[in-house]
Write an enzyme that holds these catalytic residues in place. Sequence first.
Site, PDB file in Angstrom:
ATOM      1  CG  ASP A  14      -1.758   1.299   1.667  1.00  0.00           C
ATOM      2  OD1 ASP A  14      -2.349   1.699   0.620  1.00  0.00           O
ATOM      3  OD2 ASP A  14      -1.470   1.787   2.538  1.00  0.00           O
ATOM      4  CG  ASP A  16      -1.778   7.976   0.582  1.00  0.00           C
ATOM      5  OD1 ASP A  16      -1.157   8.677   0.432  1.00  0.00           O
ATOM      6  OD2 ASP A  16      -2.676   7.675  -0.290  1.00  0.00           O
TER       7      ASP A  16
END
Length: 219
Positions: A14, A16
């Site tokens: 991922d 953020d």
Amino acid sequence: MPTPPITVRGLLLDMDGTLVNSDAVVARVWRGWAVEHGLDPEEVLRVAHGRQGHVTMATLLPDRPMERNIAENRVLLAAENADTEGIVPVPGAPAFLAALQDLPHALVTSAPPDLASARMVAAGLRMPQVRITAADVSASKPDPEGFLKGAAELGFPAADCAVFEDSAAGIAAGLAAGMPVVGIGPRAAEHGPTVHVPDLEHVRVTPLSDGRLRLTFTD
């Protein structure tokens, strides 16, 4: 007891909250949206992390037409693209990505391509060659589609990949894909990842002679 290692063939990352700390921007943009719509900003932020914007809006305002959510999300995305103040790498992210340079890994983010690029650049991080963004999926996290596509792009079965995530939606997506999930940071701890660490300084990736990757963890 020490956390047992995890051995896989590919890593799905991922962005953020996992590689990039963009919380300041997310808070500025989504707090403004919350106030505009008479919603609790803290509740909006709790829902927004890890999801595509129009899905966040649909979750919080379920009676609104999706066309309006998509239109408003375009406005918010433009604001997020233009705002990089306060974006920094998560501790350990530069060294972690450098260690993965020649190893199988992919970015799997709910951000669209332009926003993903802007934030990785702002944080001074290398963009992985393989990436799955909002433009590549039909369903946002917590749907597992993005992680399943990331594994397929790397050429591995889902169970042979580990997910690195920080948000409730992302952790749920990784687990739904049948993958071990390494939860990064304080937000991840309460959402049941397979392993939890404070940040990427607490993860080591060791390539093995058979091509697999061993992940080891420190408290």
